[in-house]
Design a protein around this motif. Sequence first.
Motif, PDB file in Angstrom:
ATOM      1  N   MET A 183     -25.403   6.569   4.620  1.00  0.00           N
ATOM      2  CA  MET A 183     -25.859   5.221   4.979  1.00  0.00           C
ATOM      3  C   MET A 183     -27.385   5.174   5.087  1.00  0.00           C
ATOM      4  O   MET A 183     -28.030   4.223   4.615  1.00  0.00           O
ATOM      5  CB  MET A 183     -25.243   4.793   6.314  1.00  0.00           C
ATOM      6  CG  MET A 183     -23.776   4.395   6.259  1.00  0.00           C
ATOM      7  SD  MET A 183     -23.253   3.795   7.877  1.00  0.00           S
ATOM      8  CE  MET A 183     -21.501   3.537   7.583  1.00  0.00           C
ATOM      9  N   TYR A 186     -27.698  -1.753  12.437  1.00  0.00           N
ATOM     10  CA  TYR A 186     -27.702  -0.299  12.304  1.00  0.00           C
ATOM     11  C   TYR A 186     -28.553   0.269  13.439  1.00  0.00           C
ATOM     12  O   TYR A 186     -29.702  -0.143  13.640  1.00  0.00           O
ATOM     13  CB  TYR A 186     -28.289   0.120  10.967  1.00  0.00           C
ATOM     14  CG  TYR A 186     -27.472  -0.317   9.770  1.00  0.00           C
ATOM     15  CD1 TYR A 186     -26.497   0.504   9.230  1.00  0.00           C
ATOM     16  CD2 TYR A 186     -27.684  -1.568   9.184  1.00  0.00           C
ATOM     17  CE1 TYR A 186     -25.752   0.100   8.126  1.00  0.00           C
ATOM     18  CE2 TYR A 186     -26.945  -1.981   8.095  1.00  0.00           C
ATOM     19  CZ  TYR A 186     -25.973  -1.141   7.569  1.00  0.00           C
ATOM     20  OH  TYR A 186     -25.236  -1.546   6.484  1.00  0.00           O
ATOM     21  N   ARG A 214     -23.286   2.124  23.107  1.00  0.00           N
ATOM     22  CA  ARG A 214     -23.185   3.209  22.138  1.00  0.00           C
ATOM     23  C   ARG A 214     -22.134   4.217  22.599  1.00  0.00           C
ATOM     24  O   ARG A 214     -22.203   4.705  23.732  1.00  0.00           O
ATOM     25  CB  ARG A 214     -24.545   3.894  21.987  1.00  0.00           C
ATOM     26  CG  ARG A 214     -24.561   4.992  20.941  1.00  0.00           C
ATOM     27  CD  ARG A 214     -25.875   5.723  20.976  1.00  0.00           C
ATOM     28  NE  ARG A 214     -25.925   6.770  19.967  1.00  0.00           N
ATOM     29  CZ  ARG A 214     -26.839   7.721  19.939  1.00  0.00           C
ATOM     30  NH1 ARG A 214     -27.770   7.758  20.884  1.00  0.00           N
ATOM     31  NH2 ARG A 214     -26.828   8.644  18.987  1.00  0.00           N
ATOM     32  N   ASP A 218     -16.556  -3.661  21.202  1.00  0.00           N
ATOM     33  CA  ASP A 218     -17.412  -4.709  20.652  1.00  0.00           C
ATOM     34  C   ASP A 218     -18.092  -5.498  21.760  1.00  0.00           C
ATOM     35  O   ASP A 218     -17.691  -5.449  22.935  1.00  0.00           O
ATOM     36  CB  ASP A 218     -16.592  -5.661  19.777  1.00  0.00           C
ATOM     37  CG  ASP A 218     -16.074  -4.976  18.530  1.00  0.00           C
ATOM     38  OD1 ASP A 218     -16.718  -4.012  18.090  1.00  0.00           O
ATOM     39  OD2 ASP A 218     -15.020  -5.403  18.010  1.00  0.00           O
ATOM     40  N   THR A 269     -15.106   2.898  20.417  1.00  0.00           N
ATOM     41  CA  THR A 269     -16.137   1.885  20.240  1.00  0.00           C
ATOM     42  C   THR A 269     -15.633   0.544  20.741  1.00  0.00           C
ATOM     43  O   THR A 269     -14.529   0.105  20.401  1.00  0.00           O
ATOM     44  CB  THR A 269     -16.522   1.759  18.749  1.00  0.00           C
ATOM     45  OG1 THR A 269     -16.956   3.035  18.289  1.00  0.00           O
ATOM     46  CG2 THR A 269     -17.624   0.748  18.558  1.00  0.00           C
ATOM     47  N   LYS A 288     -23.198  -0.554  13.477  1.00  0.00           N
ATOM     48  CA  LYS A 288     -22.981   0.812  13.003  1.00  0.00           C
ATOM     49  C   LYS A 288     -23.760   1.745  13.946  1.00  0.00           C
ATOM     50  O   LYS A 288     -24.959   1.920  13.814  1.00  0.00           O
ATOM     51  CB  LYS A 288     -23.477   0.977  11.565  1.00  0.00           C
ATOM     52  CG  LYS A 288     -22.913  -0.036  10.579  1.00  0.00           C
ATOM     53  CD  LYS A 288     -21.412   0.117  10.396  1.00  0.00           C
ATOM     54  CE  LYS A 288     -20.898  -0.868   9.353  1.00  0.00           C
ATOM     55  NZ  LYS A 288     -19.423  -0.869   9.279  1.00  0.00           N
ATOM     56  N   TRP A 289     -23.015   2.297  14.914  1.00  0.00           N
ATOM     57  CA  TRP A 289     -23.682   3.138  15.915  1.00  0.00           C
ATOM     58  C   TRP A 289     -24.061   4.505  15.353  1.00  0.00           C
ATOM     59  O   TRP A 289     -25.182   4.973  15.529  1.00  0.00           O
ATOM     60  CB  TRP A 289     -22.785   3.316  17.142  1.00  0.00           C
ATOM     61  CG  TRP A 289     -22.635   2.076  17.971  1.00  0.00           C
ATOM     62  CD1 TRP A 289     -21.552   1.255  18.048  1.00  0.00           C
ATOM     63  CD2 TRP A 289     -23.620   1.516  18.849  1.00  0.00           C
ATOM     64  NE1 TRP A 289     -21.785   0.214  18.912  1.00  0.00           N
ATOM     65  CE2 TRP A 289     -23.054   0.348  19.429  1.00  0.00           C
ATOM     66  CE3 TRP A 289     -24.920   1.880  19.204  1.00  0.00           C
ATOM     67  CZ2 TRP A 289     -23.727  -0.444  20.338  1.00  0.00           C
ATOM     68  CZ3 TRP A 289     -25.598   1.098  20.114  1.00  0.00           C
ATOM     69  CH2 TRP A 289     -25.019  -0.059  20.673  1.00  0.00           C
ATOM     70  N   ASN A 290     -23.105   5.153  14.737  1.00  0.00           N
ATOM     71  CA  ASN A 290     -23.352   6.489  14.193  1.00  0.00           C
ATOM     72  C   ASN A 290     -23.558   6.370  12.681  1.00  0.00           C
ATOM     73  O   ASN A 290     -22.613   6.391  11.903  1.00  0.00           O
ATOM     74  CB  ASN A 290     -22.182   7.416  14.515  1.00  0.00           C
ATOM     75  CG  ASN A 290     -22.027   7.622  16.010  1.00  0.00           C
ATOM     76  OD1 ASN A 290     -22.997   7.897  16.706  1.00  0.00           O
ATOM     77  ND2 ASN A 290     -20.803   7.464  16.510  1.00  0.00           N
ATOM     78  N   VAL A 291     -24.824   6.213  12.292  1.00  0.00           N
ATOM     79  CA  VAL A 291     -25.144   5.976  10.887  1.00  0.00           C
ATOM     80  C   VAL A 291     -25.156   7.323  10.151  1.00  0.00           C
ATOM     81  O   VAL A 291     -25.883   8.248  10.521  1.00  0.00           O
ATOM     82  CB  VAL A 291     -26.526   5.289  10.749  1.00  0.00           C
ATOM     83  CG1 VAL A 291     -26.806   4.983   9.292  1.00  0.00           C
ATOM     84  CG2 VAL A 291     -26.555   4.014  11.583  1.00  0.00           C
ATOM     85  N   SER A 292     -24.340   7.421   9.120  1.00  0.00           N
ATOM     86  CA  SER A 292     -24.225   8.672   8.369  1.00  0.00           C
ATOM     87  C   SER A 292     -25.463   8.906   7.486  1.00  0.00           C
ATOM     88  O   SER A 292     -26.254   7.992   7.254  1.00  0.00           O
ATOM     89  CB  SER A 292     -22.975   8.643   7.490  1.00  0.00           C
ATOM     90  OG  SER A 292     -23.116   7.662   6.475  1.00  0.00           O
ATOM     91  N   THR A 349     -25.286  -7.081   9.609  1.00  0.00           N
ATOM     92  CA  THR A 349     -24.803  -5.821  10.151  1.00  0.00           C
ATOM     93  C   THR A 349     -25.952  -5.111  10.855  1.00  0.00           C
ATOM     94  O   THR A 349     -27.041  -4.986  10.304  1.00  0.00           O
ATOM     95  CB  THR A 349     -24.240  -4.927   9.039  1.00  0.00           C
ATOM     96  OG1 THR A 349     -23.157  -5.598   8.404  1.00  0.00           O
ATOM     97  CG2 THR A 349     -23.738  -3.603   9.605  1.00  0.00           C
ATOM     98  N   ASP A 404     -21.542  -6.863  14.332  1.00  0.00           N
ATOM     99  CA  ASP A 404     -20.973  -5.713  13.623  1.00  0.00           C
ATOM    100  C   ASP A 404     -22.017  -4.600  13.696  1.00  0.00           C
ATOM    101  O   ASP A 404     -23.053  -4.667  13.050  1.00  0.00           O
ATOM    102  CB  ASP A 404     -20.676  -6.087  12.162  1.00  0.00           C
ATOM    103  CG  ASP A 404     -20.181  -4.893  11.355  1.00  0.00           C
ATOM    104  OD1 ASP A 404     -19.738  -3.899  11.968  1.00  0.00           O
ATOM    105  OD2 ASP A 404     -20.264  -4.943  10.115  1.00  0.00           O
TER     106      ASP A 404
END
Length: 887
Positions: free
Chosen positions: A157, A195, A48, A57, A55, A150-154, A193, A148
């Motif tokens: 989202m 999250y 993270r 992978d 970022t 999504k570390w910082n989920v808005s 994906t 894939d």
Amino acid sequence: MSGSTKVGIVKQVVSGDTIIVRGQPRNGPPPEATLILSNISAPKLAKRPTGNDETKDDEPYAWEAREFLRKKLIGENVSFTSEKPQNATREYNYVYFGKDEENINETLVKEGLVTARGSPLRDLEEHAKTAGKGKYNKASKDEDHIRDIKWNVSIEMLQALIDKYQGKPVKAIVEHVRDGSTVRCFIQDENKTFYYITLMIAGIKCPGYKMEGGKPGAPEPLTEEAKFVVESRLLQRDVEITLDSISGSNVVGSILHPKGNIAELLLQEGYAKCLDWTMKFVKNAETFRKYEKIAKEKRLKLWKDWKPTTPQLSGVEKEYQATVVEVSNGDALIVKLANGSHEKVFLSSIRPPRLAGEENKEGAPPRQKTPRPLYDIPWMFEAREFLRKKLIGKKVNVVVDYIQPAKDQFPKKTCCTVTIAGVNVAEAMVLKGLATVVKHRSDDDQRSSHYDSLASAEAKAIKNQKGLHSKKDIPVHRIVDYSSDSKKVKDIFPHLKRSSARTEALVEFVFSGSRLRLFIAKDSCLITLLLAGISCPRVARQTPVGNASMEGDPFGEEALKFTKEKCFQREVEISLENVDKAGNFIGWLWVDNINLSVALVQEGLSEVHFSAERSEHHRALMDAQNSAKSKKLNRWKNFVEEEDKDKQKDEEEMITERKVNHQKVFVIEITEELHIFIQLEDQGPKLESMLAKMRLELANVTIGAYTPKKGDVCAAKFAMDDQWYRARVEKVTGNKVKVFYIDYGNRDEIPSTLCAALPADFASEKPFAVEYGLAFVKFGGDAEDKQVAIDVLKDDLLNRSVLLNVEYRFNGLPFVTLYDPEKTDTDIVKPFVEEGYLLLDKRNDKRLQKLVEEYKAAQEKALKGHKALWRYGDITEDDDKEFGLGR
């Protein structure tokens, strides 16, 4: 250099070549050790990002290697040996698992998930390459094995995820435990994906870390212990979570695990407290409250210094049944106990409607010292009416939740949960927007035992903009009070009299046995009514001059009590005859079709006034008075009968005329008791609308979740059309339930799985089916003759529109004649007597003799024609008295 063999429990898998183990706990969380596996190297996992880090992978197969170890080892006992090569700065380990002491280092190499370092594992790596295992599978692309993430989920989202998965469990892996009630998870959608979200467990709050400079600092007491409870059970476990709401950048939801609910465990052990604002997302909120209460009573952990803020009650002090005799406010009731005493109780944790600008704090006095009239406060009248119609005269179950002691100018308040037929009255009020829920402090135990249900009901009311939460259609009651202006009373009298017709009214106050204040809804007015035809003893009262007290007459208080119990806050019918000089209306009042003047005389609490001689009710009043005298009731206790032949009147002059007041109805059921159930013809659309809404709300009901009990009003399916209807449970035998469909008058026996809890919105509506007896008729013959009569009646009357007229009452049930709507003088029941299917049931009432003679003539025709019951001759030739005929 090899060390001795050690053992531990796998707490966490950091990567494909690194795990964390912990020892056995003693006093507090156990020590931990990070083990790097010897002679292997695993692909690196993405981390993270923090701060301005870029970022990165996963390396191909890094996730597969981590997951292989996680699924195999998390929570399991392992043994390990450590070695520290020369010139090395850290130790490396061989890890063994299971009874066969499987070498985990070798297994990873065999599966092609890691790279061998050093000769001991080279041969195993070559075999993995030859077999095309793991990362050596040539048919698989490396990019297919990189996540894939999504570390910082808005916030957007998160909302999209909640909208997508609302009400559905989502598979997740707990990656980190921040504190006992907050975890971080990976969830994966159908596009693979990942999250990374922070989940706050709904309904609870555990101790956390004090914030210092915007970062977590020192832990609060019990923080580490609560965190360990969660880590040892959920860290890196496969779970399911629900996504219910958003709080800041976090998700509020629940964690579902096959072995139990972690929130319940934390509450039960005293590591957590219930959190009101997230409790609405919890399906089993009552269980949460129960476990919190257990921890409090045992003084566990967080509750070691807890002291109850309300007296602990049990037995009849805690729960009892009572009859509601008065609704004194939008949240208070006067109930009559089994011993005859009265008690005032308040509905727990709710607040009735208030005037704008009043203080919202519980217990705070309103700004205005003089209370506003019932009709001037928006929704107050509706709230009072809801309670009145639902509860007055009904038996309820009362559970005392807490007692507020007397404070300042406020008296003691006993706050309770009141239920009728299984429905929480307070919850039903809140759901309709007729009350709001008190926001208690988190440490305040003085709250409803069903507080979470109340909060949930309020959320629904706000969402649907019901009642107090509506921004439009606010009720306004413009009430004219005619009780204080004699001139206005005389002016309005001709309008209110309405010839001889009865007017519906509501008894708002009872001053004495014969003086009442009434609200007439049709005319939006208040009047004072004096009962006609009687002289009633006065009650003690204060005089307007000098505030002196005036003694009451004997039996004045008893008459007041009788009238109050009979009709206070009940719907009545009145017929006005005159007005007096003080601005009071004089007239007759009926409650449940009983003439209150006659009832008071019959109990010996009033005597007949000479003015009654001109009334059609004079005969009934005199009969009642003679009965009271002969029984020496109350004021006639010492009465000695005096013969006065001059006062005797010819009975024929006293006969009361039969009244005809046709009502258009629809016959929906005929019973084996020769009773009928009807619906008012104009109520059909209202019933259909109510049922449509109810069925919509029951569309997704869980079959079998409801356990029917005798006396409950529930929802029940009807076998013929598989639709939901309102029903009352009459008998439960195993999984079979006998129900009575209260809106249609029919009965059935159905499986218990076809019953469901009736939504609160539909519990307060009165039954649409009304029961009557058929006047002047009864069954004759044997069971076969009875069934033939029922079949014939159903063929002709069922689902038919008719005119109904009430002729008399027997054992509280009104008996009626039925007429053809097209030919209002055509009795449609009498032909069944004429055809020999029914027998005459004689009545001795003088006013009914003409009708009785007509039915008798019809029966004579059936006898002469040897029809049906009379086919073998006169069935009444045996002594009438012996066989009970001709009553």
